[in-house]
Design a protein around this motif. Sequence first.
Motif, PDB file in Angstrom:
ATOM      1  N   LEU A  85       0.824  -1.216   0.000  1.00 39.50           N
ATOM      2  CA  LEU A  85       0.000   0.000   0.000  1.00 39.50           C
ATOM      3  C   LEU A  85       0.854   1.259   0.000  1.00 39.50           C
ATOM      4  CD1 LEU A  85      -2.764  -1.169   2.471  1.00 39.50           C
ATOM      5  CD2 LEU A  85      -3.182  -0.351   0.142  1.00 39.50           C
ATOM      6  N   GLY A  86       2.092   1.151   0.426  1.00 40.49           N
ATOM      7  CA  GLY A  86       3.026   2.274   0.361  1.00 40.49           C
ATOM      8  C   GLY A  86       2.540   3.489   1.124  1.00 40.49           C
ATOM      9  N   ASN A  87       2.598   4.653   0.475  1.00 42.84           N
ATOM     10  CA  ASN A  87       2.202   5.899   1.149  1.00 42.84           C
ATOM     11  C   ASN A  87       0.695   6.106   1.162  1.00 42.84           C
ATOM     12  OD1 ASN A  87       1.568   6.766  -1.460  1.00 42.84           O
ATOM     13  ND2 ASN A  87       3.460   7.958  -1.686  1.00 42.84           N
ATOM     14  N   LYS A  88      -0.051   5.209   0.523  1.00 44.58           N
ATOM     15  CA  LYS A  88      -1.524   5.223   0.497  1.00 44.58           C
ATOM     16  C   LYS A  88      -2.109   6.420  -0.246  1.00 44.58           C
ATOM     17  CE  LYS A  88      -1.817   2.679   4.890  1.00 44.58           C
ATOM     18  NZ  LYS A  88      -0.445   2.855   5.393  1.00 44.58           N
ATOM     19  N   HIS A  89      -1.293   7.126  -1.001  1.00 44.57           N
ATOM     20  CA  HIS A  89      -1.797   8.254  -1.779  1.00 44.57           C
ATOM     21  C   HIS A  89      -2.802   7.770  -2.823  1.00 44.57           C
ATOM     22  CE1 HIS A  89       1.632  11.356  -0.971  1.00 44.57           C
ATOM     23  NE2 HIS A  89       1.098  10.876   0.132  1.00 44.57           N
ATOM     24  N   GLY A  90      -3.944   8.433  -2.869  1.00 47.58           N
ATOM     25  CA  GLY A  90      -4.918   8.190  -3.927  1.00 47.58           C
ATOM     26  C   GLY A  90      -5.858   7.023  -3.718  1.00 47.58           C
ATOM     27  N   ILE A  91      -5.758   6.329  -2.587  1.00 48.02           N
ATOM     28  CA  ILE A  91      -6.647   5.185  -2.373  1.00 48.02           C
ATOM     29  C   ILE A  91      -8.043   5.641  -1.954  1.00 48.02           C
ATOM     30  CG2 ILE A  91      -4.758   3.626  -1.753  1.00 48.02           C
ATOM     31  CD1 ILE A  91      -5.709   3.892   1.201  1.00 48.02           C
ATOM     32  N   GLY A  92      -9.030   4.777  -2.179  1.00 47.08           N
ATOM     33  CA  GLY A  92     -10.382   5.065  -1.725  1.00 47.08           C
ATOM     34  C   GLY A  92     -10.505   4.995  -0.217  1.00 47.08           C
ATOM     35  N   ARG A  93      -9.689   4.166   0.402  1.00 54.31           N
ATOM     36  CA  ARG A  93      -9.560   3.968   1.852  1.00 54.31           C
ATOM     37  C   ARG A  93     -10.646   3.077   2.439  1.00 54.31           C
ATOM     38  NH1 ARG A  93      -9.045   8.334   6.898  1.00 54.31           N
ATOM     39  NH2 ARG A  93      -9.565   6.788   8.520  1.00 54.31           N
ATOM     40  N   TYR A  94     -11.904   3.280   2.095  1.00 52.84           N
ATOM     41  CA  TYR A  94     -13.004   2.526   2.689  1.00 52.84           C
ATOM     42  C   TYR A  94     -13.597   1.516   1.703  1.00 52.84           C
ATOM     43  CZ  TYR A  94     -12.943   6.367   6.067  1.00 52.84           C
ATOM     44  OH  TYR A  94     -12.556   7.294   6.995  1.00 52.84           O
ATOM     45  N   GLY A  95     -14.049   0.390   2.228  1.00 51.63           N
ATOM     46  CA  GLY A  95     -14.752  -0.591   1.421  1.00 51.63           C
ATOM     47  C   GLY A  95     -15.815  -1.291   2.235  1.00 51.63           C
ATOM     48  N   ASP A  96     -16.893  -1.660   1.590  1.00 49.85           N
ATOM     49  CA  ASP A  96     -18.021  -2.317   2.264  1.00 49.85           C
ATOM     50  C   ASP A  96     -18.589  -3.356   1.311  1.00 49.85           C
ATOM     51  OD1 ASP A  96     -20.244  -3.037   3.743  1.00 49.85           O
ATOM     52  OD2 ASP A  96     -21.314  -1.158   3.434  1.00 49.85           O
ATOM     53  N   ALA A  97     -18.759  -4.592   1.786  1.00 44.76           N
ATOM     54  CA  ALA A  97     -19.279  -5.648   0.914  1.00 44.76           C
ATOM     55  C   ALA A  97     -20.193  -6.582   1.691  1.00 44.76           C
ATOM     56  CB  ALA A  97     -18.134  -6.444   0.298  1.00 44.76           C
ATOM     57  N   LEU A  98     -21.227  -7.019   1.023  1.00 47.46           N
ATOM     58  CA  LEU A  98     -22.182  -7.984   1.539  1.00 47.46           C
ATOM     59  C   LEU A  98     -22.172  -9.152   0.563  1.00 47.46           C
ATOM     60  CD1 LEU A  98     -24.232  -7.999   3.944  1.00 47.46           C
ATOM     61  CD2 LEU A  98     -25.947  -7.199   2.308  1.00 47.46           C
ATOM     62  N   VAL A  99     -21.751 -10.330   1.033  1.00 51.05           N
ATOM     63  CA  VAL A  99     -21.537 -11.459   0.124  1.00 51.05           C
ATOM     64  C   VAL A  99     -22.301 -12.697   0.597  1.00 51.05           C
ATOM     65  CG1 VAL A  99     -19.818 -13.077  -0.769  1.00 51.05           C
ATOM     66  CG2 VAL A  99     -19.288 -10.642  -0.650  1.00 51.05           C
ATOM     67  N   PRO A 100     -23.126 -13.300  -0.273  1.00 52.44           N
ATOM     68  CA  PRO A 100     -23.811 -14.551   0.068  1.00 52.44           C
ATOM     69  C   PRO A 100     -23.053 -15.761  -0.450  1.00 52.44           C
ATOM     70  CG  PRO A 100     -24.756 -13.663  -1.930  1.00 52.44           C
ATOM     71  CD  PRO A 100     -23.608 -12.745  -1.549  1.00 52.44           C
ATOM     72  N   LEU A 101     -23.227 -16.877   0.208  1.00 50.25           N
ATOM     73  CA  LEU A 101     -22.848 -18.180  -0.335  1.00 50.25           C
ATOM     74  C   LEU A 101     -23.939 -19.148   0.101  1.00 50.25           C
ATOM     75  CD1 LEU A 101     -20.992 -19.988  -1.904  1.00 50.25           C
ATOM     76  CD2 LEU A 101     -19.652 -20.370   0.158  1.00 50.25           C
ATOM     77  N   ASP A 102     -24.865 -19.388  -0.809  1.00 51.60           N
ATOM     78  CA  ASP A 102     -26.057 -20.179  -0.492  1.00 51.60           C
ATOM     79  C   ASP A 102     -26.755 -19.602   0.744  1.00 51.60           C
ATOM     80  OD1 ASP A 102     -25.339 -21.646  -2.678  1.00 51.60           O
ATOM     81  OD2 ASP A 102     -24.623 -23.378  -1.553  1.00 51.60           O
ATOM     82  N   GLU A 103     -26.849 -20.369   1.828  1.00 50.76           N
ATOM     83  CA  GLU A 103     -27.591 -19.888   2.999  1.00 50.76           C
ATOM     84  C   GLU A 103     -26.795 -18.908   3.854  1.00 50.76           C
ATOM     85  OE1 GLU A 103     -24.797 -22.167   5.229  1.00 50.76           O
ATOM     86  OE2 GLU A 103     -25.632 -22.424   3.227  1.00 50.76           O
TER      87      GLU A 103
END
Length: 201
Positions: A85-103
Amino acid sequence: MSESRTATLERSTSESQISLSVDLDGTGEADIETGVPFFDHMLTAFARHSLTDLRISARGDTHIDIHHTVEDTGILLGRALLDALGNKHGIGRYGDALVPLDEALAQAVVDISGRPYLVHGGEPAGFEYHLIGGHFTGSMVRHFFEALVLNARLTVHLRLLEGRDPHHIAEAEFKAFARAFRQAKALDPQVRGVPSTKGAL
């Protein structure tokens, strides 16, 4: 993109010998051999769904327990992600995910914050004792993420919303983390410098 976001590291102890490389701007290619087949499956899923090229070669005292190999891989992978990730310049910084696998349904929220913190819950009682694939206990899911989060200096909230089958639960959690990390590490052309009012992450 002015610099390569890659890292190659090695770690050797009396319990494990691990070498790995990561490329944050890859296509999700994976070449993984830890001696723990279900763990290989989870790491391959992480690579594919985070679009991180990942190479891992690990040898550990799996004749005693898989604990050391899983933990030490998490430690080294976390350090590699931090380096890449280095100096982290230009990253979005945040992420959010909701993932299913069958039930099973898992949610992960990732902040590349520089402040390591893991909130993890929702797994059914007894999950931590279940052997997945005959060798990987459910408790290793949290243990791996603790090691990774601490060493990558991420803030991660990971929770299971639904789930019954232990394989599905673990895989949904790994994939949710992967998708959230994919968003967080992504370069955003609108971001100038580090996305923090402090000026550092």
